[in-house]
Scaffold this motif. Structure first.
Motif, short mmCIF file in Angstrom:
data_model
loop_
_atom_site.label_atom_id
_atom_site.label_comp_id
_atom_site.label_asym_id
_atom_site.label_seq_id
_atom_site.Cartn_x
_atom_site.Cartn_y
_atom_site.Cartn_z
N LEU A 174 -53.74 7.65 35.46
CA LEU A 174 -55.08 7.06 35.03
C LEU A 174 -56.01 8.29 35.85
CD1 LEU A 174 -54.93 3.29 35.49
CD2 LEU A 174 -54.70 4.76 33.19
N GLY A 175 -56.84 8.94 34.96
CA GLY A 175 -57.60 10.12 35.71
C GLY A 175 -59.03 10.09 35.10
N LEU A 186 -57.74 7.83 25.99
CA LEU A 186 -58.70 7.06 26.63
C LEU A 186 -58.11 5.64 27.09
CD1 LEU A 186 -62.31 8.01 25.40
CD2 LEU A 186 -60.76 8.95 27.47
N VAL A 187 -58.34 5.22 28.23
CA VAL A 187 -57.95 3.76 28.55
C VAL A 187 -59.14 3.24 29.19
CG1 VAL A 187 -56.44 2.40 30.26
CG2 VAL A 187 -55.85 4.60 29.42
N PRO A 188 -59.52 2.08 28.58
CA PRO A 188 -60.63 1.30 29.04
C PRO A 188 -60.54 0.52 30.18
CG PRO A 188 -59.72 0.15 27.28
CD PRO A 188 -59.04 1.48 27.32
N PHE A 196 -63.93 4.75 31.20
CA PHE A 196 -62.65 4.94 30.73
C PHE A 196 -62.04 5.92 31.65
CE2 PHE A 196 -65.42 3.83 27.13
CZ PHE A 196 -64.57 2.95 26.22
N TYR A 197 -60.68 5.67 31.68
CA TYR A 197 -59.56 6.63 32.44
C TYR A 197 -59.37 7.36 31.04
CZ TYR A 197 -59.42 3.07 36.06
OH TYR A 197 -59.78 2.02 37.18
N SER A 202 -51.72 17.21 31.47
CA SER A 202 -51.18 17.79 32.31
C SER A 202 -51.67 17.71 33.52
CB SER A 202 -51.15 19.34 32.14
OG SER A 202 -52.33 20.03 32.76
N PRO A 203 -50.87 17.72 34.80
CA PRO A 203 -51.37 17.34 36.18
C PRO A 203 -52.26 18.50 36.57
CG PRO A 203 -48.95 17.18 35.96
CD PRO A 203 -49.34 17.75 34.79
#
Length: 599
Positions: A174-175, A186-188, A196-197, A202-203
């Motif tokens: 989660l960034g 996207l993650v709310p 949003f996360y 990539s890292p």
């Protein structure tokens, strides 16, 4: 109803019994491949991931087990106990084919309905059915072999990196969503309404921060996500072998990774990779092969014939040259025998790559045949033949346009001809090359501005730094890709480790000072605290396993892949979220506008 084990233990895998085990009493557990009757005996082929063992039932062996075996059907999960004996009818095609198990007892652990796919190697079943019943598809022996290869590959990578002082460090999933690159998933956030996360593409930034933390050598086998339109052999979630090293230059990273690749390919596939791996610049790759990931398993290099045709009175060639483009060609050995219809098809093929058309010259024993014969003089024809190293019996295929179109169309045509005329003789060859000195920027006609060719954190070549603002198209980068058989196996670069240079790079990409700090402030701030020179590389693990396992479909090497529309037939994801969940997140779903209506 299935029976319980009640303390019964498996003593051997189905693929393990050999003649040395004759006389031993063993217990096997697995799935029924098939059940057949022969001469008053029942035979069951019992399968697990290691192979198949023949189990024999008979009235004289054990009447109860014999009777019970009659009800067993394909894909029943069973346990059998008995004595290993020599087979009367040997099957030399099976590792266990010299022995069989005389069954004294059988437990039916679980019954099976008739499976919707056949559990066998080289299954020819629609992909959507295979993906829907993936847990059955994965029972197939050839699928087991692929995932055994994948497991060996990750083990070989880890052992090599661990032995060279790399630390395995996990970075956040989660960034923060940052511009540039592909579209984020996207993650709310429930705690931060309306925010949003983003799942990591990539890292990249975190592994750079680890270098600034003094970790020196980092690696991670990392899950990555990109919400993009899927092409062949692309998945929305994929796995990277990610690494970063401090106090290094390009040669250091490339030389270390040559050792890693040689180790992995030897351990997993028994292949000796010839070192050092050859290198070519991006410029040479494009000019000779029309691709930044050239397939070197066959010749047919692109050749510049601009000087040979510059005085021809042919408007297509003249206009291309006057506009700063070029006239280039391929020589197809034996191409003089091609008829007009296949030549026209090749012309249509290059048009899909924005070329205006394809000119051709066939060198026959009794003269030439050409689509541009009325513009050719004997002198020009002979000059082209000499430049192209063409012989009687060959055909020269020509494209004239701006260089980007010439490279793209002839590069694609080269690969197309290799497939059509079977020019790759050794399909098992592993032909590696490094491609270096990529452009730092590429101009996007769609965006009307320069974009980062790799990513915005790639360092420019020292001698080109002065042109970052004044002539971005001229700037080369300290980037390198490892290419195998025309596919990018991995790519990386030396990173920018100076705040001022990083800000110049972002400015050249159209970022204001404020937007640069808003998007990448945590990295820019970290660069102010003694950042070491550093660089790294990331491999596509899925693609690497494809090569090692000998498959051309990326879905074969991922346990539970999505289809071409990023949909999972098995779990039916994505799916509708509960209204309560949406309310907690402050989300309401609006009808999606129809693109056709917009047009």
């Amino acid at each position: 109803m299935g029976e319980a084990l009640n303390g019964l233990k498996r003593t051997m895998m189905c693929g393990e019994p050999r003649e040395a085990h004759v006389g031993q009493k063993i217990t096997l557990m697995g799935w029924v491949q098939r059940n057949r009757k022969l001469g008053g005996l029942d035979f069951i082929d019992l399968r697990d991931r290691t192979g198949i063992m023949q189990v024999v039932f008979g009235e004289e062996i054990n009447a109860e087990a014999f009777e019970k075996a009659k009800s067993v059907k394909p894909e029943y999960c069973i346990a059998v106990t008995g004595e290993v004996v020599k087979r009367e009818s040997v099957n030399e095609n099976m590792p266990t084919g010299f022995v069989e198990l005389k069954c004294e007892s059988i437990k039916i652990l679980s019954e099976s309905e008739t499976p919707p796919i056949i559990i066998k190697e080289n299954l020819d079943t629609a992909e959507d059915i295979r993906l829907k019943y993936r847990y059955l598809d994965l029972r197939r022996p050839d699928m087991f072999k692929i995932f055994e290869t994948r497991s060996k590959t990750t083990a070989a990578i880890r052992s090599y990196l661990d032995s060279h002082g790399f630390l395995d460090v996990e970075t956040p999933v989660l960034g923060k969503s940052t511009p540039e690159g592909a579209r984020d998933y996207l993650v709310p956030s429930r705690n931060y309404n309306g925010m949003f996360y983003a799942l990591p593409q990539s890292p990249q930034l975190f592994k750079q921060l680890l270098m600034m933390s003094g970790f020196d050598k980092y690696y991670q086998i990392a899950k990555c996500f990109r919400d993009e339109d899927l092409r062949a052999n692309r998945q929305p979630e994929f796995t990277q072998v990610d690494m970063e090293l401090s106090f290094v230059e390009e040669d250091d990273v490339m030389e270390f990774n040559e050792g890693l690749i040689a180790h992995v390919f030897k351990e997993v596939a028994g292949v000796d990779v010839k070192l050092p791996i050859k290198r070519m610049t991006y410029k040479d790759a494009m000019e000779k092969y029309g691709s930044d990931k050239p397939d070197l398993r066959f010749g047919m290099e692109i050749t510049d014939i601009t000087a040979d045709v510059k005085d021809m009175d042919f408007v297509v060639f003249k206009s291309a040259i006057e506009a700063g483009g070029s006239v280039r060609a391929l020589c197809l050995k034996g191409g003089a025998d091609l008829g007009r219809k296949p030549l026209d098809k090749l012309g249509e093929f290059v048009k899909t790559y924005k070329a205006k058309g394809l000119a051709w010259i066939q060198f026959k024993e009794d003269g030439i045949k050409s689509s541009i014969s009325k513009f050719l003089t004997d002198e020009v024809t002979e000059s082209i033949k000499e430049t192209m190293n063409a012989e009687n019996g060959d055909a020269v295929l020509i494209v004239a346009d701006k260089n980007s179109v010439v490279f793209q169309s002839l590069g694609a045509l080269r690969l197309h001809l290799a497939k059509e005329f079977d020019l790759i003789k050794d399909k098992n060859e592993f032909n590696f090359t490094w491609v270096t000195e990529f452009p730092l920027f590429e101009y996007s006609e769609e965006e009307g501005r320069y974009m980062a060719c790799h990513h915005p954190f790639t360092a420019p070549m020292d001698e080109d730094l002065e042109y970052v603002e004044s002539d971005p198209g001229r700037v080369r980068s300290k980037a390198y890709d490892l290419v195998l058989n025309g596919e990018e196996l991995g790519g990386g670069s030396i990173r920018i480790h100076d705040t001022a240079v990083q800000e110049r790079m972002l400015k050249a990409l159209g970022f204001t000072h404020e937007r640069a700090w808003e998007s990448f402030g945590f990295l820019l701030q970290a660069l102010k605290f003694g950042a070491p020179p550093h660089g790294g590389l990331a491999y596509g693990l899925d693609r690497m396993v494809m090569f090692l396992a000998g498959t051309e479909n990326i879905k074969d090497v991922i346990a539970f892949p999505k289809n071409q529309n990023a949909y999972c037939y098995l779990s039916e994801a994505p799916n509708i979220a509960d209204e309560k969940q949406l309310a907690e997140l402050g989300i309401s779903i609006l009808p999606k506008e129809n693109k056709k209506d917009e047009e």
